[in-house]
Design a protein around this motif. Structure first.
Motif, PDB file in Angstrom:
ATOM      1  N   ALA A  35      -3.207  -7.161   2.153  1.00 39.95           N
ATOM      2  CA  ALA A  35      -2.907  -7.643   0.797  1.00 39.95           C
ATOM      3  C   ALA A  35      -3.888  -7.146  -0.248  1.00 39.95           C
ATOM      4  O   ALA A  35      -3.577  -7.145  -1.441  1.00 39.95           O
ATOM      5  N   HIS A  36      -5.095  -6.742   0.161  1.00 38.60           N
ATOM      6  CA  HIS A  36      -6.092  -6.302  -0.807  1.00 38.60           C
ATOM      7  C   HIS A  36      -6.031  -4.802  -1.072  1.00 38.60           C
ATOM      8  O   HIS A  36      -6.842  -4.280  -1.845  1.00 38.60           O
ATOM      9  N   GLY A  37      -5.091  -4.107  -0.445  1.00 41.74           N
ATOM     10  CA  GLY A  37      -4.944  -2.690  -0.713  1.00 41.74           C
ATOM     11  C   GLY A  37      -4.428  -2.445  -2.121  1.00 41.74           C
ATOM     12  O   GLY A  37      -3.806  -3.313  -2.734  1.00 41.74           O
ATOM     13  N   GLY A  38      -4.701  -1.282  -2.655  1.00 41.19           N
ATOM     14  CA  GLY A  38      -4.228  -0.946  -3.996  1.00 41.19           C
ATOM     15  C   GLY A  38      -5.048   0.169  -4.603  1.00 41.19           C
ATOM     16  O   GLY A  38      -6.042   0.623  -4.032  1.00 41.19           O
ATOM     17  N   ASN A  39      -4.664   0.594  -5.778  1.00 43.30           N
ATOM     18  CA  ASN A  39      -5.350   1.665  -6.482  1.00 43.30           C
ATOM     19  C   ASN A  39      -6.501   1.082  -7.298  1.00 43.30           C
ATOM     20  O   ASN A  39      -6.436   0.981  -8.533  1.00 43.30           O
ATOM     21  N   TRP A  40      -7.555   0.673  -6.601  1.00 42.23           N
ATOM     22  CA  TRP A  40      -8.725   0.099  -7.255  1.00 42.23           C
ATOM     23  C   TRP A  40      -9.939   0.360  -6.381  1.00 42.23           C
ATOM     24  O   TRP A  40      -9.841   1.004  -5.334  1.00 42.23           O
TER      25      TRP A  40
END
Length: 311
Positions: A35-40
């Motif tokens: 859930a903490h994956g992403g473009n950041w």
């Protein structure tokens, strides 16, 4: 060298993660299915196995993933490694991007123990090369892969900009000027003119992200809402007034209204913080004037150069 003791994921934020034994790491995202994956910059969280064990010895009795961490690794004291450290595990390459984080809500662990180690001992990383990691794999530090460029962050202070009522033109301009000068801009944020919020952001960027240089734009005038200089001075460990003085002196050759600008320049540990006015024109003039000299000051501050005097 370190050894991976747990690989943890969760399908939503705000809950403890579960040890899934192995996971796939994807560039530009993080762990597939987490859930903490992403473009950041906080794609993967890491925690020292030794810190977890020491916390359990106090009576915490928690398992892997309880703090919301993705990787539990034995052999590294992550908290004492600098941001920018690069790790390799199999084909996976991770670059450490932040130390610690602000705890907005106290979890069950905090309620039980009165403390939680993730905000102070946890670190975060971006995935630079993908692959898989499983429990028992070895992890090493790869010093030659560390980016040698100075890092910078840009903070725009604007009530209307934060509400979406005004386009931020100064922040992108500063980012471009810094990148053209050879800096790696790790973050650009836009926040309202609120004293405590500005202080929190400056401390996070200086301490957690360890930016070498922070440039702010806006909030330096006479308006009651203009509090950028006060917030900047509040987080300073040392004053560095010459930069702000030079900006005002140079700007006075363009407009006598420069005397009304209250920007300051300070040092927080190994981070230089410089306030700029809010308008793109003033930003271009001011930053263009001092930018060539900042690199030498940062070399002195970070220990890359030890001599200021000219022969």
């Amino acid at each position: 060298m370190g050894v991976v003791k747990a690989v943890c994921t969760s399908d939503r934020r705000g809950i403890q993660k579960t040890d899934v034994t192995s996971a796939q790491f994807q560039v530009g995202f993080g762990i597939v299915g987490d859930a903490h994956g992403g473009n950041w910059h906080r794609q993967v969280s890491l925690l020292s196995y030794e810190k977890v064990e020491a916390f359990n010895e106090k009576g915490a009795d928690v398992g892997a993933g309880a703090f919301g961490e993705n990787l539990v690794v034995e052999g590294f004291d992550f908290r004492n490694l600098p941001v920018g450290t690069v790790f390799r595990c199999n084909d996976v390459v991770l670059e450490m991007t932040q130390i610690g984080k602000e705890c907005h809500t106290h979890c069950q662990i905090y309620q039980k123990m009165g403390e939680c180690i993730m905000p102070t001992q946890g670190v975060f990383a971006e995935v630079r090369h993908g692959g898989s990691i499983r429990v028992g794999d070895e992890m090493v530090i790869v010093p030659e892969m560390k980016d040698p460029r100075m890092t910078a962050a840009v903070v725009t202070l604007s009530d209307k900009g934060a509400k979406g009522e005004r386009e931020d033109k100064s922040g992108p301009l500063i980012k471009q000027m810094l990148e053209d000068a050879g800096y790696r801009v790790i973050e650009k944020v836009l926040i309202p003119d609120e004293l405590e919020r500005i202080k929190i952001e400056l401390m996070r960027l200086a301490d957690g992200r360890q930016a070498n240089l922070i440039i702010t734009t806006g909030g330096t005038g006479f308006s009651p809402r203009d509090c950028t200089p006060e917030a900047t001075m509040a987080v300073a460990t040392r004053n560095a007034p010459g930069i702000a003085e030079a900006i005002r002196a140079f700007s006075m050759t363009i407009t006598d209204r420069a005397m009304l600008s209250r920007e300051v320049s300070v040092i927080r540990n190994q981070t230089l913080i410089v306030n700029l006015p809010g308008s793109p024109k003033a930003v271009s003039e001011s930053l263009g004037f001092v930018l060539p000299s900042l690199k030498h000051g940062l070399d002195i501050l970070t220990g890359a150069d030890a001599e200021c005097a000219r022969s």
